[in-house]
Design an enzyme around this catalytic site. Structure first.
Site, PDB file in Angstrom:
ATOM      1  N   GLU A 166       0.633  -1.180  -0.048  1.00 35.43           N
ATOM      2  CA  GLU A 166       0.097  -0.201   0.043  1.00 35.43           C
ATOM      3  C   GLU A 166       0.766   1.250   0.085  1.00 35.43           C
ATOM      4  O   GLU A 166       0.000   2.294  -0.083  1.00 35.43           O
ATOM      5  CB  GLU A 166      -0.935   0.069   1.027  1.00 35.43           C
TER       6      GLU A 166
HETATM    7  C1  BMA Z   1      -4.766  -2.923   4.808  1.00 38.70           C
HETATM    8  C2  BMA Z   1      -3.637  -4.012   4.989  1.00 38.70           C
HETATM    9  C3  BMA Z   1      -3.468  -3.729   6.496  1.00 38.70           C
HETATM   10  C4  BMA Z   1      -4.638  -3.488   7.328  1.00 38.70           C
HETATM   11  C5  BMA Z   1      -5.804  -3.727   6.795  1.00 38.70           C
HETATM   12  C6  BMA Z   1      -7.082  -3.460   7.507  1.00 38.70           C
HETATM   13  O1  BMA Z   1      -4.401  -1.666   4.743  1.00 38.70           O
HETATM   14  O2  BMA Z   1      -2.746  -3.879   4.346  1.00 38.70           O
HETATM   15  O3  BMA Z   1      -2.577  -2.926   6.716  1.00 38.70           O
HETATM   16  O4  BMA Z   1      -4.749  -4.264   8.345  1.00 38.70           O
HETATM   17  O5  BMA Z   1      -6.143  -2.863   5.374  1.00 38.70           O
HETATM   18  O6  BMA Z   1      -7.211  -2.056   7.594  1.00 38.70           O
END
Ligand code: BMA
Length: 776
Positions: free
Chosen positions: A409
């Site tokens: 991300e």
């Molecule tokens: C995304 C994932 C995690 C997180 C999830 C739930 O950001 O990559 O970092 O736990 O969503 O929010």
């Protein structure tokens, strides 16, 4: 031949105040203090806060070492993993300093090791190092306040939106002395592929040597010599092997690959792994809709039925091969064919990948970067390069590993969370790692596997990274802000993350939180909910469908049901768009402590109803009813290698259908009332009015059988979402089914199994067996 002396086992742990406790290596400070009775259980109530001091302190591991083996040219002290900021001393002499949990370390101690002498590993708090680097390089934006991006350590050790902040230190992987003479195998990197009916190995053999004698490496497959080569990089062909295939596509055929280093006839060193031959690619072609993202194994595109994997233990040194086998086996049993090792965790141990190799589970490996801007300057740059080179080499032999991914991300959130506009947003942020450094390392060391810059990623700097039309997509808008029916608003090319929260099993919650009364928002329950406004999102998710929960038990039942309905809505919709949408990776398979989260298996290892739902959603053959063009269709999902032929019944009408292998068939539904579609024992239901719930008139009869109870349930009228929660009978009881809906006159059997005899009347206890009408 070289000799190994294991240094695992009993060590001493010394605190900054000089106090000493017995320690176990591999391990960490927290587990040693827990064993010594010096820490309260950090998983209980808010003890996490009470033990936070441990992560801020410095700690020293000590023991005496001596070499008991035969004489050798060289004796090395080898650490497979040090967590994280360490100074290693032998007999008072400093051997080295480390700052990377994701690397191994080897020190030449030949001259030093002379009779028993003290070995010490002094750990500085990872906070101290992270804050020092942060202060030197400038603070950067990120999704979380903790400084994890300044030190190469498992990011989620510092807390996450499903995890506690428990910042470890310790010798987290095995440690040993290794004696060798003349030369040793320092790196063996086999890249195994399958093409033109043969196996191929792009094999690199690297040696460390103390003498110039000519060396040879003999290469064997299942004990049969295929070549003898000099150290270097060689292209070898292997005839007569069966290709390795992922689950659902054939057998995960494995072969033992052995490399024997020799000087003349004498064996100096030997490397051995199970490996498999397959060719992997990702089809990222442009098409009319955007850019595809199809993982192909041996030329065939795979419908990815994936789960995201987080470290299975917040103290990763506690992981055992058995525990990996259990958890990965549970994923496989749910129909999963791909595990994404998420970037806030670690490069997992050899056991993890070996088990995936054996189970035919594909592995998508993120490099460990997640949800933050990462500095590209020293001391981090060299660490990133060293760790990536080491792990790309270490994991090369595993056929399950099909793709490397630059980060989680970071490319997306840079724009989406406007990091560039925040303090430190003008500093380096890691882009060079994902777009230059890491792809160059993969291209050099492992051209056999496709590299992706990040998850999500659209394939180009010109496009929004999380554009659903291009490559991978993380669907978080829906959980964060919308009703789950909005999953149907997009048909992305590949969904690498999406999920919906629910609390853990009741017993897990009750064991972790002593609040009286236990309420959805009592302090302990809230401490075990780490997501931003998590309970608010749960409540807003329930509101359109259910009357407000009248008790904690009702809240617990309904939130579990909504997790299942949400994930079902997403996967069925996206699967029905195959091959436009080529897969889903659910957030998340597992948990690492008792917590309300997106997981299918809770922190105590209990199945949430979602696990059972995944088993249906990821079945090879499945029926689902989907809204399309203002009407409804039955989508016949056939991910099997054979056509699906049969009599499809839709309410009173029947018709013969034939859906080709690995494809989806659609049949329009003319009436728009309640729909029951059936084919070969598969069933899909559609309720036009989802809010009308009436008493089903259940009869429940439990009979004792060897190993547990069979619970027979009969419904006089429609019974929606009948759930049996076995942990309410006994903490170790399990059941074979999640939510079940019974049509009028139907029956089912829940098989409850436990290590002790169960009393049949126990199923009558409150909340053991619940249906939707009883909470509405
Ligand atoms: C995304 C994932 C995690 C997180 C999830 C739930 O950001 O990559 O970092 O736990 O969503 O929010």
């Amino acid at each position: 031949m070289n000799t190994v002396e294991d240094l695992s086992g009993a060590w001493r742990l010394r605190g900054a105040d000089g106090a000493v406790v017995a320690a176990t290596v591999p391990g960490c400070v927290h587990t040693d203090l827990l064993d010594a009775g010096r820490l309260p259980d950090p998983f209980l109530d808010d003890n996490e806060t009470a033990v936070a001091w441990v992560g801020r302190e410095d700690w020293t591991y000590e023991r005496d070492v001596a070499w008991h083996g035969p004489e050798h040219d060289r004796i090395d002290l080898v650490f497979d993993g040090l967590d994280t900021v360490a100074r290693v001393e032998l007999g008072g002499v400093m051997l080295g300093e480390t700052r990377n949990m994701h690397r191994s370390y080897r020190f030449d101690v030949t001259e030093l090791l002379d009779g028993p002498m003290p070995l010490s590993v002094r750990f500085t708090s990872a906070y101290t190092e992270a804050e020092r680097v942060r202060d030197a390089l400038g603070e950067r934006p990120g999704s979380y306040p903790e400084p994890y991006q300044y030190v190469r350590k498992m990011a989620c050790s510092f807390g996450w939106d499903w995890g506690p902040t428990l910042v470890t230190a310790g010798i987290w992987r095995p440690v040993r002395l290794e004696g060798w003479s003349t030369a040793r195998l320092s790196n063996v990197r086999p890249l195994c592929t399958y093409r033109d009916d043969s196996g191929h190995i792009d094999l690199t053999v690297e040696v460390e040597r103390v003498a110039d004698d000519p060396l040879t490496a003999q290469v064997l497959i299942d004990g049969r010599e295929i070549a003898t080569v000099e150290p270097g990089r060689h292209a070898l062909k292997v005839d007569g092997v069966t290709p390795w295939a992922p689950r659902g596509y054939g057998e995960p055929a494995l072969y033992t690959l052995t490399v024997v280093l020799r000087i003349g006839d004498e064996e100096l060193d030997r490397w051995e792994r199970r490996t498999g031959f397959r060719t992997v690619a990702i089809d990222q072609e442009k098409d009319a809709a955007g850019t595809r993202f199809a993982i192909e194994v041996n030329g065939e595109p795979v419908l990815v039925k994936g789960v995201n994997w987080i470290p299975d233990d917040i103290f990763p040194s506690r992981m055992t091969r058995e525990r990996y086998a259990l958890r990965l086996g549970q994923a496989a049993a749910a129909g999963v064919n791909l595990i994404r090792v998420w970037g806030g965790g670690v490069y997992e141990s050899r056991d993890f990948y070996e088990i995936c190799d054996e189970l035919g589970l594909l592995v998508w490996q993120d490099f460990p970067f997640a949800c933050a801007c990462y500095p590209e300057e020293e001391p981090l740059l060299s660490e990133v390069i060293a760790e990536a080179r080491e792990n790309v080499t270490r994991l090369a032999a595993h056929p399950s590993l099909v793709t490397w991914c630059g980060n989680n991300e970071n490319l997306w959130l840079r724009g989406a969370e406007r990091w560039a506009e925040r303090p430190g947003g003008d500093l380096t942020w890691g882009e060079a790692y994902y777009l230059d450094v890491l792809p160059a390392i993969v291209a050099e060391l492992d051209p056999s596997r496709p590299y992706q810059a990040g998850s999500p990623w659209s394939g180009s700097r010109e496009l929004e990274p999380n554009d659903p039309a291009h490559q991978t997509f993380h669907s978080w808008e829906v959980w964060n802000r919308q009703d789950y029916v909005h999953y149907r608003d997009t048909t992305p090319r590949f969904v690498a993350e999406f999920g919906w929260q629910a609390p853990p099993a009741w017993r897990t919650l009750r064991d972790a939180v002593s609040d009286e009364p236990l309420l959805p928002d009592s302090p302990g329950v809230l401490h075990h909910q780490k997501a931003q406004d998590g309970n608010g999102k749960l409540a807003r998710g329930l509101a359109p469908y259910f009357a407000p929960p009248s008790s904690t038990e009702a809240w617990h039942y309904l939130t579990q049901l909504n997790q299942v309905r949400a994930v079902t809505t997403g996967i069925d919709h996206w699967r029905s768009h195959w091959p436009h949408t080529t897969g889903t990776i659910v957030w998340q398979l597992n948990d690492l402590w008792p917590v309300t989260s997106w997981a299918a298996i809770d922190g105590a290892g209990r199945f949430k109803p979602l696990w059972f739902a995944l088993r249906e959603l990821y079945a090879e053959r499945r029926l689902t009813i989907q809204p399309r063009d203002g009407g409804l269709v039955v989508a016949v999902l056939n991910d099997s290698p054979a056509p699906w032929q049969g009599e499809l019944k839709i309410n009173a009408r029947a018709q013969t259908i034939n859906v080709e292998a690995r494809s989806v068939g659609y049949v329009e539904i003319s009436d728009k009332s309640t729909v029951v579609a059936e084919l070969d024992g598969a069933r899909a239901l559609w309720f036009e009015d989802d809010t009308e719930i009436t008493d089903p008139g259940l009869t429940i009869e439990a009979t004792a059988v060897p190993g547990g109870l069979d619970v027979h349930v009969h419904a006089t009228r429609l019974a929606r979402d009948v759930l049996l929660q076995p942990d309410r009978i006994h903490p170790d009881a399990v059941v074979d089914t999640g939510f079940v809906t019974l049509l009028p006159g139907e029956s089912t059997v829940f098989k409850v199994r436990a290590p002790i005899d169960l009393d049949p009347s126990s199923v009558k206890a409150p909340w053991v067996l619940t249906d939707l009408s009883s909470v509405q």
